[in-house]
Write an enzyme that holds these catalytic residues in place. Structure first.
Site, short mmCIF file in Angstrom:
data_model
loop_
_atom_site.label_atom_id
_atom_site.label_comp_id
_atom_site.label_asym_id
_atom_site.label_seq_id
_atom_site.Cartn_x
_atom_site.Cartn_y
_atom_site.Cartn_z
CE LYS A 224 -20.97 12.11 -58.46
NZ LYS A 224 -22.11 12.74 -59.09
NE ARG A 259 -27.06 9.27 -56.17
CZ ARG A 259 -25.93 8.60 -56.31
NH1 ARG A 259 -24.77 9.20 -56.19
NH2 ARG A 259 -25.96 7.29 -56.57
N1 HH2 Z 1 -24.12 10.46 -59.30
C1 HH2 Z 1 -23.91 9.13 -59.39
C2 HH2 Z 1 -25.01 8.25 -59.57
N2 HH2 Z 1 -26.27 8.72 -59.62
N3 HH2 Z 1 -27.79 10.54 -59.56
C3 HH2 Z 1 -28.01 11.86 -59.48
N4 HH2 Z 1 -29.27 12.33 -59.54
N5 HH2 Z 1 -26.99 12.76 -59.33
C4 HH2 Z 1 -25.67 12.35 -59.26
O1 HH2 Z 1 -24.77 13.21 -59.14
C5 HH2 Z 1 -25.40 10.94 -59.36
C6 HH2 Z 1 -26.50 10.05 -59.51
C7 HH2 Z 1 -22.53 8.58 -59.33
O2 HH2 Z 1 -22.16 8.24 -58.01
P1 HH2 Z 1 -22.25 6.77 -57.37
O3 HH2 Z 1 -23.64 6.21 -57.47
O4 HH2 Z 1 -21.73 6.84 -56.00
O5 HH2 Z 1 -21.25 5.89 -58.21
P2 HH2 Z 1 -21.47 4.82 -59.35
O6 HH2 Z 1 -22.14 5.50 -60.50
O7 HH2 Z 1 -20.08 4.36 -59.67
O8 HH2 Z 1 -22.33 3.72 -58.81
#
Ligand code: HH2
Length: 279
Positions: A224, A259
């Site tokens: 992040k 995650r």
């Molecule tokens: N962070 C993201 C998405 N989903 N779910 C939970 N439970 N906790 C988190 O911290 C979380 C999440 C954001 O990361 P990412 O999926 O890699 O990116 P994007 O939202 O751009 O797809």
């Protein structure tokens, strides 16, 4: 009182003995780290084959929730995730699969296609049908804290006391879920969701404050932007070492599920940190 184990299909997740890894699989063109990399069934399956033996849960998402992201329609989200969930489930009948969505219609179709955990970054607030769906299906659900909405949440996040406020929000979400009969939940402080660098650090530093809720704690620090700021790493793929440090801190603070994008690397982090910090 011990945290209630999760039954996910035929797998039982028992909390406290080790850290569980939730692997991120974004079937999106625009996710901040892996956008566009796994947007076909073949590419998604190849990624799953590479990480399946090191992962405990596969988190499949079809809508980016990164700061500034544009929402997608349910139709688009369904078209992205459902074929991938079906294909992964056919290859891996026992692997716990979570659907990362805030839309009940997507969640319901994902469960029918083979997902067996709900991961809702709005903790059921974006769609009034989400919590009833979790209650009716009795699948485990992740309740995450988020201030604001992704398009604008990073513009000027404000808290009087971020740890107390996030903890209170999660307590209320947990109470509401319990009142509806949702038995298996995890709580998540929502790192990066309407939080400054200082807010994220305070939440990680005081993660153990969530232990009194007596629910498994999920933490998503992987790659992040606060890590990019601290390490001067503009590219998410260069944030693996920063991710390792933050994951170690999360385990020391009592995290049960991490995650992550870098599954094999964080598997080693978990092994070492578990040996150090688990009783
Ligand atoms: N962070 C993201 C998405 N989903 N779910 C939970 N439970 N906790 C988190 O911290 C979380 C999440 C954001 O990361 P990412 O999926 O890699 O990116 P994007 O939202 O751009 O797809």
């Amino acid at each position: 009182m011990a945290k209630l184990p999760w039954q996910v299909g035929d797998r039982r997740l028992v909390w406290g003995q080790r850290t569980y890894l939730m692997a991120v699989l974004n079937v999106t063109p625009d996710s901040f780290s892996d956008g566009g990399r796994f947007d076909s069934v073949e590419r998604a399956l190849a990624k799953v084959e590479a990480i399946a033996t090191a992962t405990d849960i596969l988190d499949i998402g079809g809508e980016s929730t990164r700061p500034g992201s544009t929402p997608v329609t349910a139709t688009e989200e369904l078209a992205r995730v459902i074929p991938v969930i079906r294909a992964v489930r056919a290859r891996h009948p026992h692997l716990p699969i979570s659907i990362d969505t805030t839309k009940a219609v997507v969640a319901e179709a994902a469960l029918a296609a083979g997902a067996n955990i709900l991961n809702d970054v709005s903790a059921g607030r974006d769609d009034p049908k989400m919590l009833p769906l979790a209650a009716q299906t009795q699948v485990p659900m992740v309740l995450m804290h988020r201030q604001g909405l992704p398009p604008t949440m990073q513009q000027d996040p404000q808290y009087r006391d971020v740890v107390t406020e996030v903890r209170q929000f999660l307590t209320d979400a947990q109470t509401m879920a319990a009142a509806l009969g949702i038995a298996q939940v995890a709580i998540d402080p929502g790192i990066g969701f309407g939080k400054t660098l200082e807010h994220n650090l305070a939440l990680l530093r005081h993660l153990s404050a969530l232990q009194t809720l007596n629910a498994p704690v999920l933490v998503g620090v992987s790659r992040k932007s606060f890590l990019g700021n601290l390490c001067d790493r503009p590219h998410p793929a260069d944030r693996v070492w920063g991710t390792a440090a933050a994951c170690t801190a999360a385990i020391a603070g009592g995290a049960d599920i991490l995650r992550v994008h870098d599954v094999w690397e964080m598997r080693d982090v978990c092994r070492v940190a578990d040996a150090l910090y688990r009783p």
